[in-house]
Write an enzyme that holds these catalytic residues in place. Structure first.
Site, PDB file in Angstrom:
ATOM      1  N   ASN A 150       0.798  -1.227   0.000  1.00  0.00           N
ATOM      2  CA  ASN A 150       0.000   0.000   0.000  1.00  0.00           C
ATOM      3  C   ASN A 150       0.828   1.274   0.000  1.00  0.00           C
ATOM      4  OD1 ASN A 150       0.506  -1.040   2.690  1.00  0.00           O
ATOM      5  ND2 ASN A 150      -0.693   0.670   3.458  1.00  0.00           N
ATOM      6  N   CYS A 314      -2.351   5.519   7.551  1.00  0.00           N
ATOM      7  CA  CYS A 314      -2.397   5.012   8.928  1.00  0.00           C
ATOM      8  C   CYS A 314      -1.236   5.534   9.763  1.00  0.00           C
ATOM      9  CB  CYS A 314      -2.365   3.487   8.936  1.00  0.00           C
ATOM     10  SG  CYS A 314      -3.360   2.776   7.651  1.00  0.00           S
TER      11      CYS A 314
HETATM   12  C1  PLP Z   1      -6.660  -0.252   3.185  1.00  0.00           C
HETATM   13  C2  PLP Z   1      -5.897  -1.495   3.458  1.00  0.00           C
HETATM   14  C3  PLP Z   1      -6.297  -2.366   4.474  1.00  0.00           C
HETATM   15  C4  PLP Z   1      -7.449  -2.049   5.399  1.00  0.00           C
HETATM   16  O1  PLP Z   1      -8.679  -2.167   4.736  1.00  0.00           O
HETATM   17  P1  PLP Z   1     -10.019  -1.673   5.457  1.00  0.00           P
HETATM   18  O2  PLP Z   1     -11.089  -2.170   4.525  1.00  0.00           O
HETATM   19  O3  PLP Z   1      -9.933  -0.193   5.530  1.00  0.00           O
HETATM   20  O4  PLP Z   1     -10.076  -2.334   6.778  1.00  0.00           O
HETATM   21  C5  PLP Z   1      -5.577  -3.512   4.661  1.00  0.00           C
HETATM   22  N1  PLP Z   1      -4.524  -3.807   3.893  1.00  0.00           N
HETATM   23  C6  PLP Z   1      -4.112  -3.001   2.902  1.00  0.00           C
HETATM   24  C7  PLP Z   1      -2.946  -3.402   2.068  1.00  0.00           C
HETATM   25  C8  PLP Z   1      -4.786  -1.814   2.651  1.00  0.00           C
HETATM   26  O5  PLP Z   1      -4.365  -1.014   1.685  1.00  0.00           O
END
Ligand code: PLP
Length: 351
Positions: A150, A314
């Site tokens: 991410n 985050c």
């Molecule tokens: C956004 C994200 C999450 C969290 O997803 P949510 O649906 O917001 O709980 C987990 N892993 C990755 C790689 C993400 O980009």
């Protein structure tokens, strides 16, 4: 939202998705577990959504478990499996550059007696199959490595991980929140046993996601939420029909072409000296950029009112250098000069 280039953190809900959801918020709000006609209509809308999601990844509809998002799906996959081994505990392999919801789940499991190996990436953010092979032990109960990072956009060789997991009889889970709809996924070809996905990364609503669970009906995964038998008894709670329909609509309407908006970023970044992190195997919409100097950072961020992130969303409020950038071998100072610009996502051509 003008100047928003933080699409890896969240996307808007597209108008088509909103339209698809509306009738299930207002006209038919019946509980999908109710036996009457309206309840059964909700139930059928949910089943249709299950088929659409399953189709996208080469799974069966019965193998899709709806959750509140990818965080819950990741928690469910990892804790649900670990809780089957509470007597003898065991060993889990993941990477040091997972999303915090995986790292914190693993840290919790360590605190109650499980062993966790965190594979380190190379300086481009890639986890190698060789390092996975080396980490395997006779008591390894799970491998969990994400598909697309991410913060960096790096695409991991998950088919190689899947093959190793399969050969060794160890379940393989992947966090596909950043790749679902963007990259081709086939859970059989890639030997994936569990896969997490999220609605709000693909122009769907927040608060919905899913876990793909191979042979879910025979799975002994321990539920996180015990309830009234919804989702095959694996995830209790009244099914959020509008959100589930919205998730499927988002997957169906997912754009195949880049947005013209991204040109503004390409024009702006041309003026600066920077290196792009993440190596060559990256999704084209996530740019992790380390500027050469503090002056470059200043003029990039001050001259442009971008809504972007340092590291990921985050980490952004904690003022701590991103664990992902540090894992690449960056100094705190380099990490401070690094920004994540994430462009409107679209499906990249299948390789
Ligand atoms: C956004 C994200 C999450 C969290 O997803 P949510 O649906 O917001 O709980 C987990 N892993 C990755 C790689 C993400 O980009």
């Amino acid at each position: 939202m003008k100047d928003y280039f933080d699409f890896a953190a969240s996307t808007p809900v597209s108008l088509q998705v909103l339209e698809a959801m509306k009738t299930w918020e207002t006209d038919n709000f019946a509980n999908a577990s109710s036996a009457h006609q309206a309840g059964q209509a909700s139930h059928q809308a949910i089943q249709k959504a299950r088929e659409i999601i399953a189709d996208k990844i080469g799974a069966l509809p019965s193998e899709i478990i709806f959750t509140s998002g990818a965080s819950e799906a990741n928690n469910f996959a990892i804790k649900g499996l670990a809780f089957k081994h509470l007597d003898k505990k065991g060993h889990i392999i993941t990477s040091s550059i997972e999303h915090k919801c995986i790292l914190n789940t693993c840290a919790f499991l360590e605190s109650i007696g499980f062993d966790v190996t965190y594979l380190a990436p190379d300086s481009y953010g890639r986890i190698s199959a060789a390092s996975l092979n080396e980490a395997l032990r006779s008591d390894t109960i799970l491998i969990s490595i994400h598909h697309v990072n991410n913060e960096l956009g790096t695409i991991q060789p998950i088919a190689e991980f899947g093959a190793i997991a399969f050969e060794n009889g160890v379940p393989f889970h992947t966090d596909a929140a950043q790749s679902f709809c963007k990259c081709a996924i086939d859970v059989d070809d890639m030997d994936i046993d569990m896969l997490s996905l999220s609605g709000h990364k693909i122009y769907g609503p927040k608060g919905i996601g899913a876990l793909y669970l191979r042979n879910a009906r025979d799975s002994e995964l321990v539920p996180l939420i015990h309830g009234g038998g919804q989702e095959g008894g694996l995830r209790g709670g009244t099914s959020p029909t509008p959100l589930i329909v919205g998730l499927a609509a988002a997957a169906e309407c997912y754009p195949t072409e880049p947005s013209p908006d991204e040109q503004r970023f390409f024009n702006a970044i041309k003026e600066f000296e920077y290196t792009r992190n993440g190596g060559v195997d990256v999704v084209p919409t996530t740019w992790s950029v380390t500027f050469k100097s503090d002056d470059d950072v200043k003029s990039f961020t001050h001259n442009n009112p971008w809504l972007i992130s340092q590291g990921s969303a985050c980490n952004a409020l904690s003022n701590v250098a991103s664990h992902v950038l540090i894992a690449l071998g960056m100094t705190e100072e380099q990490a401070r000069r690094t920004y994540r610009i994430s462009l409107p996502p679209y499906q990249i051509s299948w390789k």
